[in-house]
Design an enzyme around this catalytic site. Structure first.
Site, short mmCIF file in Angstrom:
data_model
loop_
_atom_site.label_atom_id
_atom_site.label_comp_id
_atom_site.label_asym_id
_atom_site.label_seq_id
_atom_site.Cartn_x
_atom_site.Cartn_y
_atom_site.Cartn_z
N ASP A 306 0.86 -1.18 0.00
CA ASP A 306 0.00 0.00 0.00
C ASP A 306 0.90 1.24 0.00
O ASP A 306 2.13 1.14 0.04
CB ASP A 306 -0.96 -0.01 1.20
N TRP A 307 0.28 2.38 -0.02
CA TRP A 307 0.93 3.68 -0.21
C TRP A 307 2.09 3.91 0.77
O TRP A 307 1.88 4.04 1.96
CB TRP A 307 -0.12 4.78 -0.06
#
Length: 747
Positions: A306-307
């Site tokens: 994820d980010w």
């Protein structure tokens, strides 16, 4: 002996199997041939994902609108660093044409590079292609869960895939397969609710809708991405990206099954939990990522972070001393692609680690092999862009009608005293509340922007609840006064004054738009101004109808007794206003069921599958929700009778068939979700009070009667024991359908 028809069907099936196997073998051969030509730097580039934010032009730090590609930055990204994936919107939603031009520009540069490997573009198309202007925006996942209708969920996903691919984007970061068990968590509305079986079926349905029927995805479908593997949704605090404490037995019992079902359905990618479980960030958890996901579940696609979560291993979690060590931990744990998302630190670190032998080429080749396979399966090597003329159904009447149909099955009638609803045409209606005249509470986050804060402007052509009510009942019958915003008083006295001339008050309350960390809250109670407005309106003596549009179940026990009727619309999307108005008018008979337990008190957030020690029988403050999981009324009535089984003893040889008769005893046609619960009376692990084991949705005309049957085998009653094994222990089970109960013995 086979007849000709059976023989033909068998031959077609065999032909499809061998054709599919041949295609997959051909892709595998192409991947190996390409892999053999690649340098280390090219392989590392394929494992790198960069946000478009860094590749579009800015003026004094602000993104220029409409977006302008920074060609020099894009050339550096693809030609120098060999980046294989780009994501995100870069701020505001773009037009369909702008997306097509963006993707074409990216792919044209990629085709100029030595190996001509197409870039895989990913986007959060989570309730429609929500980052493209004019696209259909369906109900959010939690609302779709309330439909208990896998067929509609699959159809909505297929339309989303179509409209996403129309923008030449082949990959969506959806669905969320994690459970929505913590009501305060700001992303609960992105889940299918608290029940593992519901999440299993709807996650699998959404994957099939996104990806289509074949492993090789056509131009009308996209690659799905399961989020957020796993346990992300159960932080102890209820705040996003904070620690969770979940024993592996519980992970396997509740959180793993939806991911397993979606992997079995063919999901091509998986995104990882941003948080930590039991003190170890999942981005560094080899047991979860490699042993279980890629090993036990036999997941063949690729795993994306994820980010910025690899950097966060040292910046936030502090289990690595620097970025390089964080990259080593994550890749060795099983991460195949890093959502960096800005800069090229991942490329530098992984290249160095490979040369130092701290990340093996075997691990890197495995990751790149998985990524290239997905690109081939998506047809990107044949056509990395798309053909504009192939998508005439973008934002079409057909898709809008589907959106209305999906939304109509999501709306949940929680309360309806004295048949307050539906309202009659001649009633004078006062509409009030902060959610009445805005698109933001209908759509929530991930709507045109990350936080969904501008849909009043971008989707001004859609109907708010107020506008839809004016259309349905006539403007002369509707009076409006806002009264309060979500966080402050506007003019309560004006609302009270206008209530005097009204026959009924429709109070639209809930939450404004949010997602992720900006949606963290300290108190699950409905905001004070909304409670004050409800109390003031109750004092007028006029009948009150609550319409809830909210991402999570905000506690309203202080004012719930004031309402004659309560409609829960969740986050119903762009057709939400129209459907809410039609429900209030009786044009739509609500059939949604709660996909989570709606809490009554802030310190009592139990799920329906709680333990016996958490019931009022043993604990005075035990399980006592406002409304239970699965609750939902109708404008008609359904009577259950004649619960029966084909046998009273369940063994390994013959499955159990459970049947019940259901009749529509009311005056209008209606849909009902029939739910089959089992209770394990005694087990080696403390059993839940009950557990949903199957469900079916039916539609009955007035007076119509049908028999609903379920088939259950021993495995369907299993649980995870202390040795982390699936077991079904001998003993007595109680069956419960619609409040009718029978017992069986399991041998």
């Amino acid at each position: 002996m086979m007849n000709l028809k059976t023989l033909a069907i068998t031959a077609i099936g065999a032909l499809f199997f061998f054709s599919h196997a041949s295609a997959q073998q051909s892709i595998a051969q192409k991947v190996e041939a390409l892999l053999a030509k690649m340098t280390l730097e090219e392989k590392v580039g394929q494992m790198t994902q960069i946000s478009i934010d860094t590749l579009i032009k800015k003026n004094k730090g602000l993104t220029i609108e409409p977006h302008i590609t920074d060609t020099a930055a894009l050339v550096e990204c693809i030609k120098k660093y060999k980046v294989g994936s780009i994501l995100n919107v870069g701020g505001n939603a773009q037009t369909l044409q702008a997306w097509r031009e963006r993707i074409a520009t990216i792919q044209n540069i990629a085709m100029q590079d030595r190996l001509k490997i197409p870039v895989l573009y990913g986007i959060d198309a989570i309730h429609g292609n929500n980052y493209t202007m004019g696209s259909i925006m369906f109900p959010q996942q939690i609302a779709q869960a309330a439909s208990f209708n896998p067929v509609l969920v699959e159809q909505a996903a297929e339309a989303t895939a179509y409209e996403t691919r129309a923008a030449f984007i082949p990959w969506t970061f959806s669905p969320v397969a994690d459970l929505g068990r913590h009501p305060a968590w700001p992303r609960i509305w992105e889940t299918f609710g608290e029940d593992p079986l519901v999440a299993e079926r709807l996650s699998a349905a959404m994957v099939k809708g996104f990806q289509g029927k074949s492993a090789n995805t056509d131009k009308y479908h996209v690659a799905a991405c399961l989020k957020h593997y796993m346990g992300y949704s159960m932080p102890l605090s209820g705040h996003d990206r904070t620690p969770a404490w979940i024993p592996e037995r519980e992970l396997r019992e509740y959180f793993l099954p939806p991911f397993a079902a979606a992997v079995k359905a063919g999901a091509k990618t998986v995104m990882v939990n941003s948080g930590e479980i039991n003190g170890l960030p999942v981005h560094a958890n080899k047991h979860l990522l490699t042993d279980i996901l890629k090993g036990e579940l036999n997941f063949k696609g690729f795993v994306v972070s994820d980010w910025q979560d690899i950097r966060y291993l040292f910046e936030r979690h502090r289990i690595a001393k620097d970025n390089k060590e964080a990259v080593m931990m994550a890749v060795n744990a099983g991460i195949d692609m890093s959502m960096v998302p800005t800069g090229y630190s991942f490329c530098t670190a992984l290249t160095e680690l490979a040369k130092e032998g701290k990340v093996t080429m075997t691990r890197i080749n495995d990751a790149v092999r998985r990524i290239l396979t997905v690109k081939y399966e998506l047809g990107l090597f044949d056509n990395p862009n798309g053909n504009s003329g192939d998508y005439p159904l973008f934002n079409s009447t057909k898709h809008k009608q589907l959106n209305y149909s999906v939304t109509a099955e999501c709306i949940t009638l929680l309360k309806n005293e004295s048949h307050t609803l539906p309202l009659s045409k001649n009633q004078r209606i006062l509409v009030t509340g902060p959610a009445a005249n805005s698109m933001r509470p209908l759509n929530g986050g991930w709507s045109r922007t990350w936080q969904g804060n501008n849909t009043d402007e971008t989707d001004a052509d859609q109907n708010t609840t107020l506008e839809a009510l004016q259309n349905v009942f006539g403007k002369n019958q509707i009076t409006y006064s806002q009264g309060v915003s979500f966080e402050s008083v506007v003019d309560i006295q004006d609302v009270v004054s206008k209530a005097q001339a009204s026959d009924v008050i429709v109070l639209c309350i809930g939450e404004d738009n949010y997602t992720e960390t900006p949606g963290n809250i300290h108190d699950l109670t409905l905001s004070t101004p909304q409670i004050e407005l409800a109390k003031a309106l109750h004092a007028t003596g006029k009948p009150l109808v609550f319409v809830l549009t909210e991402g999570r179940p905000r506690i309203l026990s202080a004012i719930e007794p004031y309402a004659r009727a309560v409609i829960h619309a969740y986050l119903p999307g762009n057709e939400g206003g129209n459907v809410i108005a039609d429900v209030l008018a009786g044009k739509v008979n609500p059939c949604g069921k709660l996909p989570y337990t709606y809490p009554r008190n802030t310190n009592s957030l139990l799920n329906y599958y709680h333990k016996y020690t958490e019931t009022k029988q043993f604990e005075p403050a035990g399980f006592d929700p406002q409304w239970e999981f699965g609750h939902g009324l109708s404008y008609t009535d359904f009577a259950y009778s004649n619960l029966r089984m084909n046998r009273v003893v369940l063994d390994d040889k013959t499955p159990l068939t459970v049947s019940i008769d259901v009749v529509n005893t009311g005056k209008v046609i209606g849909k009902e979700t029939v739910m089959l619960y089992f209770s394990d009376e005694v087990a080696s692990v403390t059993p839940e009070v009950k557990r949903l084991r199957d469900f079916k949705k039916i539609e009955l005309r007035p007076g119509q009667k049908t028999t609903v049957s379920f088939t259950v085998d021993k495995a369907g009653l299993s649980f995870i024991n202390q040795k982390l094994q699936h077991v079904t222990e001998p003993g007595v089970f109680t069956i419960d359908i619609g409040g009718l109960k029978r017992r069986i013995e399991c041998k």
